[in-house]
Motif scaffolding. Structure first.
Motif, short mmCIF file in Angstrom:
data_model
loop_
_atom_site.label_atom_id
_atom_site.label_comp_id
_atom_site.label_asym_id
_atom_site.label_seq_id
_atom_site.Cartn_x
_atom_site.Cartn_y
_atom_site.Cartn_z
N ASN A 132 0.85 -1.19 0.00
CA ASN A 132 0.00 0.00 0.00
C ASN A 132 0.89 1.25 0.00
OD1 ASN A 132 -1.84 2.03 0.40
ND2 ASN A 132 -2.74 1.15 2.25
N PRO A 133 0.77 2.10 -1.03
CA PRO A 133 1.62 3.30 -1.07
C PRO A 133 1.17 4.39 -0.11
CG PRO A 133 0.13 3.28 -2.93
CD PRO A 133 -0.08 1.97 -2.19
N TYR A 134 -0.01 4.23 0.50
CA TYR A 134 -0.56 5.27 1.38
C TYR A 134 -0.33 4.86 2.83
CZ TYR A 134 -2.58 6.15 -3.12
OH TYR A 134 -2.74 6.35 -4.46
N VAL A 135 0.80 5.28 3.39
CA VAL A 135 1.23 4.89 4.73
C VAL A 135 0.52 5.76 5.76
CG1 VAL A 135 3.23 4.66 6.25
CG2 VAL A 135 3.46 4.18 3.81
N ASP A 136 0.07 5.14 6.84
CA ASP A 136 -0.60 5.85 7.94
C ASP A 136 -1.81 6.65 7.45
OD1 ASP A 136 1.19 4.85 9.84
OD2 ASP A 136 2.59 6.49 9.50
N GLU A 137 -2.59 6.05 6.55
CA GLU A 137 -3.76 6.74 6.02
C GLU A 137 -4.82 6.91 7.10
OE1 GLU A 137 -6.74 6.65 2.15
OE2 GLU A 137 -5.41 4.95 2.51
N LEU A 166 -15.42 15.51 4.53
CA LEU A 166 -14.63 14.29 4.53
C LEU A 166 -13.20 14.63 4.19
CD1 LEU A 166 -17.50 13.25 2.65
CD2 LEU A 166 -16.65 11.43 4.10
N SER A 167 -12.26 14.17 5.01
CA SER A 167 -10.83 14.40 4.77
C SER A 167 -10.13 13.06 4.75
CB SER A 167 -10.23 15.26 5.89
OG SER A 167 -10.91 16.48 6.02
N ASP A 168 -9.17 12.93 3.85
CA ASP A 168 -8.39 11.71 3.72
C ASP A 168 -6.93 12.13 3.65
OD1 ASP A 168 -7.41 9.19 3.14
OD2 ASP A 168 -8.58 8.91 1.33
N GLY A 169 -6.10 11.59 4.49
CA GLY A 169 -4.69 11.96 4.49
C GLY A 169 -3.79 10.76 4.73
N TRP A 170 -2.53 10.91 4.39
CA TRP A 170 -1.55 9.84 4.55
C TRP A 170 -0.15 10.40 4.38
CZ3 TRP A 170 -4.78 10.45 0.44
CH2 TRP A 170 -4.19 10.79 -0.77
N ASP A 171 0.82 9.57 4.72
CA ASP A 171 2.23 9.88 4.44
C ASP A 171 2.60 9.16 3.15
OD1 ASP A 171 2.54 11.32 6.79
OD2 ASP A 171 3.17 9.56 7.93
N GLY A 172 3.28 9.83 2.28
CA GLY A 172 3.69 9.18 1.03
C GLY A 172 3.39 10.03 -0.18
N LEU A 173 3.50 9.40 -1.32
CA LEU A 173 3.32 10.07 -2.59
C LEU A 173 1.87 10.46 -2.85
CD1 LEU A 173 5.55 7.73 -4.80
CD2 LEU A 173 6.18 9.93 -3.80
#
Length: 95
Positions: free
Chosen positions: A31-36, A54-61
């Motif tokens: 999964n490229p979306y780390v700590d989503e 609605l908010s969606d966030g993560w670490d990564g590209l």
């Protein structure tokens, strides 16, 4: 036609205000979306309706255009489901 299992843990639960949770797809693929996370905030509008943000966030590209479109489609399915649920159960709109 595909089934995607999602898992997560609640991080914040503020009744009538905010729900924030971790979010991940159970898969053997990386999964490229780390700590989503997903956050849904609620606010009352003066006419008896509520605003949801609605908010969606993560670490990564950043996601590719194709992934953005898939996300839009997925959220549209969920929101349409909720709309039908409220239409079929009007009492839920008042809770």
């Amino acid at each position: 036609g595909e089934v995607f299992a999602h898992v997560g843990k609640y991080l914040t639960l503020e009744a009538g205000r905010l729900v924030k949770q971790t979010f991940a797809v159970e898969s053997d693929e990386p999964n490229p979306y780390v700590d989503e996370f997903i956050a849904i905030s609620f606010s009352d509008l003066s006419d008896g309706r509520a605003r949801l943000i609605l908010s969606d966030g993560w670490d990564g590209l950043a996601p590719a255009d194709e992934d953005i479109e898939k996300t839009r489609q997925g959220w549209s399915l969920w929101l349409d489901f909720l709309d039908r649920l409220f239409d079929e159960n009007p009492a839920l709109r008042r809770t």
